[in-house]
Structure formats: C-alpha cells, structure tokens
Design an enzyme around this catalytic site. Structure first.
Site, PDB file in Angstrom:
ATOM      1  N   TYR A   1       1.906  -1.759 -16.044  1.00 31.22           N
ATOM      2  CA  TYR A   1       2.039  -1.216 -14.680  1.00 31.22           C
ATOM      3  C   TYR A   1       2.401   0.263 -14.738  1.00 31.22           C
ATOM      4  CZ  TYR A   1       3.810  -0.862  -9.832  1.00 31.22           C
ATOM      5  OH  TYR A   1       4.041  -0.499  -8.515  1.00 31.22           O
TER       6      TYR A   1
ATOM      7  N   GLY B   1      -5.057  -0.907   1.077  1.00 28.57           N
ATOM      8  CA  GLY B   1      -3.974  -1.876   0.905  1.00 28.57           C
ATOM      9  C   GLY B   1      -3.191  -2.048   2.197  1.00 28.57           C
TER      10      GLY B   1
ATOM     11  N   THR C   1       8.453  -6.179  -0.247  1.00 24.95           N
ATOM     12  CA  THR C   1       7.070  -6.515   0.147  1.00 24.95           C
ATOM     13  C   THR C   1       6.618  -7.740  -0.649  1.00 24.95           C
ATOM     14  OG1 THR C   1       5.953  -5.260  -1.595  1.00 24.95           O
ATOM     15  CG2 THR C   1       6.545  -4.034   0.398  1.00 24.95           C
TER      16      THR C   1
HETATM   17  P1  NDP Z   1       1.713  -5.543  -1.085  1.00 24.57           P
HETATM   18  O1  NDP Z   1       1.416  -6.616  -2.061  1.00 24.57           O
HETATM   19  O2  NDP Z   1       2.320  -5.912   0.216  1.00 24.57           O
HETATM   20  O3  NDP Z   1       0.412  -4.680  -0.789  1.00 24.57           O
HETATM   21  C1  NDP Z   1      -0.644  -4.520  -1.707  1.00 24.57           C
HETATM   22  C2  NDP Z   1      -1.907  -4.224  -0.927  1.00 24.57           C
HETATM   23  O4  NDP Z   1      -2.985  -4.025  -1.851  1.00 24.57           O
HETATM   24  C3  NDP Z   1      -2.298  -5.371  -0.016  1.00 24.57           C
HETATM   25  O5  NDP Z   1      -2.700  -4.862   1.228  1.00 24.57           O
HETATM   26  C4  NDP Z   1      -3.470  -6.031  -0.739  1.00 24.57           C
HETATM   27  O6  NDP Z   1      -4.361  -6.593   0.217  1.00 24.57           O
HETATM   28  C5  NDP Z   1      -4.100  -4.793  -1.404  1.00 24.57           C
HETATM   29  N1  NDP Z   1      -4.961  -5.207  -2.512  1.00 24.57           N
HETATM   30  C6  NDP Z   1      -4.643  -5.997  -3.573  1.00 24.57           C
HETATM   31  N2  NDP Z   1      -5.736  -6.232  -4.324  1.00 24.57           N
HETATM   32  C7  NDP Z   1      -6.776  -5.570  -3.711  1.00 24.57           C
HETATM   33  C8  NDP Z   1      -8.156  -5.419  -3.997  1.00 24.57           C
HETATM   34  N3  NDP Z   1      -8.706  -5.988  -5.075  1.00 24.57           N
HETATM   35  N4  NDP Z   1      -8.909  -4.696  -3.142  1.00 24.57           N
HETATM   36  C9  NDP Z   1      -8.368  -4.113  -2.051  1.00 24.57           C
HETATM   37  N5  NDP Z   1      -7.065  -4.203  -1.736  1.00 24.57           N
HETATM   38  C10 NDP Z   1      -6.271  -4.926  -2.561  1.00 24.57           C
HETATM   39  O7  NDP Z   1       2.652  -4.525  -1.874  1.00 24.57           O
HETATM   40  P2  NDP Z   1       3.241  -3.070  -1.516  1.00 24.57           P
HETATM   41  O8  NDP Z   1       3.060  -2.729  -0.098  1.00 24.57           O
HETATM   42  O9  NDP Z   1       4.586  -3.054  -2.102  1.00 24.57           O
HETATM   43  O10 NDP Z   1       2.328  -2.149  -2.438  1.00 24.57           O
HETATM   44  C11 NDP Z   1       1.661  -0.996  -1.986  1.00 24.57           C
HETATM   45  C12 NDP Z   1       1.723   0.064  -3.060  1.00 24.57           C
HETATM   46  O11 NDP Z   1       3.074   0.453  -3.260  1.00 24.57           O
HETATM   47  C13 NDP Z   1       1.203  -0.374  -4.431  1.00 24.57           C
HETATM   48  O12 NDP Z   1       0.420   0.662  -4.986  1.00 24.57           O
HETATM   49  C14 NDP Z   1       2.475  -0.563  -5.245  1.00 24.57           C
HETATM   50  O13 NDP Z   1       2.264  -0.382  -6.620  1.00 24.57           O
HETATM   51  C15 NDP Z   1       3.354   0.527  -4.643  1.00 24.57           C
HETATM   52  N6  NDP Z   1       4.785   0.367  -4.854  1.00 24.57           N
HETATM   53  C16 NDP Z   1       5.463  -0.743  -4.372  1.00 24.57           C
HETATM   54  C17 NDP Z   1       6.816  -0.908  -4.619  1.00 24.57           C
HETATM   55  C18 NDP Z   1       7.563  -2.112  -4.200  1.00 24.57           C
HETATM   56  O14 NDP Z   1       8.708  -2.308  -4.675  1.00 24.57           O
HETATM   57  N7  NDP Z   1       7.046  -2.949  -3.330  1.00 24.57           N
HETATM   58  C19 NDP Z   1       7.567   0.132  -5.341  1.00 24.57           C
HETATM   59  C20 NDP Z   1       6.778   1.260  -5.755  1.00 24.57           C
HETATM   60  C21 NDP Z   1       5.451   1.350  -5.513  1.00 24.57           C
HETATM   61  P3  NDP Z   1      -5.342  -7.842  -0.014  1.00 24.57           P
HETATM   62  O15 NDP Z   1      -4.615  -8.833  -0.861  1.00 24.57           O
HETATM   63  O16 NDP Z   1      -5.590  -8.308   1.387  1.00 24.57           O
HETATM   64  O17 NDP Z   1      -6.559  -7.268  -0.654  1.00 24.57           O
END
Ligand code: NDP
Length: 249
Positions: free
Chosen positions: A156, A14, A191
């Site tokens: 979730y 990610g 994000t």
């Molecule tokens: P983003 O949406 O910025 O990042 C999500 C990442 O997951 C992206 O890089 C996306 O890349 C990747 N991703 C999504 N679908 C796929 C797939 N099918 N295959 C491979 N990669 C995938 O969000 P965050 O940085 O916030 O999220 C990162 C983590 O943090 C997650 O697990 C989220 O649950 C967790 N989190 C976030 C919080 C928040 O408030 N933002 C709070 C608590 C936890 P691409 O689309 O290019 O594949």
C-alpha cells in the site's frame, strides 16, 4: 476564504463511499457541477439524488477504474457533456494491508492498477483540455502511508509513495499552464477502506488502533480538498498532511 465554485466542473473518483462521496457533496454544496464515479451505480445514484435534493448538480458515471479504457471514457464523457473538466479528484483507492512475504500478488496488482495507474490515466486524459484552457486543478489522495512505511503496509505504501512522486513531477510539468496539483495525505479516516483487508490479524490490529482514537471523518478531508480547490488561481496548495489529533504516527 474559499472562492465560489459556480460553473466549475469537477470529477470525483471513488465517490460511492467515504472521502469521495463527502467530497462530491462538499464541492456540489459550494456550487460545482460534480460527476461522481465508482463501480457501485446504486450508491452513486443515491448520492446524486441527495445532492440534487440539496439544490446541487451532480451526475453518476459507473466505471471500473482498473480498466484503462473505462477511465478514459469517463473523462471524455465529462468533457463531451460539459465542454470542460476543471477539477479532477483522484480519490479512488484500495488498501490491502498484509505482510510482504505472504502477500497476494493479485491484490498488490489491483492496488497498483487503482491507486497508481488509474490516477495516472485519468490525469493524462484530463491534461490536454486543462492545459489548452490554462485552467485546471488535480487533487491526488495519498495517505500518511505515502510519507512513512510500516510493517504490513509495504504494498500500500509503495502505491501511495508513488502518488506523491507522480504528483510532484506533474506539478512541475504543468504549473506554467496554470494547472494546480494538490496531494492530500490523511491519517486514519472512518470509512469502509479497512473492511477489505484480507489479512485478519492486520485488520484486527488496525481496527483496534483506529477505535482507540477520535478518527477523522470523510467530511473533514472533503473540507480540506474544497479549501485547496477554492483558493485563488495564483495559490497552489501542493501538499496537506492531516492526522486525527489522537494519532501519533
Ligand atoms: P472507501 O472504501 O470508502 O472508498 C474507496 C472508493 O474507491 C469507493 O468509492 C470505491 O467504490 C472506489 N473503488 C474501489 N475499487 C474501484 C475500482 N476498481 N474502480 C473504481 N472505483 C473503485 O475508502 P476511503 O474513502 O477511505 O478511500 C478513499 C481514498 O482515501 C483512497 O485512495 C484511500 O487510500 C485514501 N485514504 C484513506 C484513509 C482512511 O483511513 N480511510 C487514510 C488515508 C488515505 P466502488 O467499490 O463502488 O467501486
């Protein structure tokens, strides 16, 4: 204290945006060679170019982590290229919030595929090498939603409680092999994550709540991940719960 990461090989999932991109940058800044994976190849290439321009080492591997074979291929390709994988950051995730009664089964399935099964698969693929070398660290990104469940977060939260449950069993299975496991549980982070919520009312409410506070930035979480990974080998930070100061629950 954070130990230097020179000669450490880290895989960050990610990594095309948000917490994953910031973590890739931070681990590379501290000296690790970072393999950044996600689906959006252009974003990954931009990231690895930025890391290289700052004097770091990074590679991009585009993959869809909801496809088991792609997860296994990425882990195998890291071990084939570098001979090892020291740090696995299972960060890729999606957050499809919606009320239970009307929720989409398709979106629930996608969340479980990525948030839970991809983490489990990547872990399984990385473990034999880590155990054989008696050296490894697996960081699983959960959430405050992995500690408490709210209306709209049933699906979730089920995935993130799953991350916590899996991580504890993993820690107890592999600690004797000098493999460490850390679970990171952030509150609200600014994000792209919330952009994909299809249920309009839930998205609106969450965005309004997030705007009412000084949100965590991806870099804040990245520093915490680096802190966990950078401890001496006998120190295993198992769990970090981090909220914005302004976030009550
Ligand atoms: P983003 O949406 O910025 O990042 C999500 C990442 O997951 C992206 O890089 C996306 O890349 C990747 N991703 C999504 N679908 C796929 C797939 N099918 N295959 C491979 N990669 C995938 O969000 P965050 O940085 O916030 O999220 C990162 C983590 O943090 C997650 O697990 C989220 O649950 C967790 N989190 C976030 C919080 C928040 O408030 N933002 C709070 C608590 C936890 P691409 O689309 O290019 O594949």
């Amino acid at each position: 204290m954070i130990l230097p990461f020179k000669d450490r090989i880290a895989l960050v999932t990610g990594a095309s945006s948000g917490i994953g991109a910031a973590t890739a940058r931070e681990l590379a800044r501290l000296g690790a060679t970072v393999v950044a994976t996600a689906r959006r190849r252009d974003r990954l290439e931009e990231l690895t170019a930025q890391i290289a321009a700052a004097g770091g080492n990074a590679r991009a591997r585009a993959a869809d982590f909801t496809v088991e074979s792609e997860v296994r291929d990425v882990v195998a390709s890291v071990e084939a290229e570098f001979g090892r994988l020291d740090v696995l950051v299972n960060n890729a995730g999606v957050m499809y919030l919606e009320p239970i009664e009307t929720a989409s089964m398709t979106r629930w399935r996608q969340m479980f595929e990525l948030n839970v099964l991809a983490m489990m698969t990547a872990t399984q693929a990385a473990l034999p090498g880590m155990r054989a070398r008696r050296d490894g660290h697996i960081v699983n990104v959960s959430s405050t939603a992995g500690r408490m469940s709210n209306p709209g977060s049933g699906g979730y939260s089920a995935t993130k409680f799953g991350v916590g449950a899996f991580s504890e069993a993993l820690r107890r299975e592999v600690h004797k092999d000098n493999v460490r496991v850390s679970v990171i549980e952030p509150g609200i982070v600014a994000t792209e994550l919330r952009e994909h919520i299809a249920h309009e009312e839930t998205q609106k409410t969450l965005n309004a709540w997030a705007s009412s506070m000084r949100q965590l930035q991806s870099e804040d979480v990245a520093r915490i991940i680096a802190f966990c990974v950078g401890q001496p080998a006998h120190v295993n930070i198992n769990e970090v719960l981090v909220r914005p100061t302004d976030q009550e629950r």
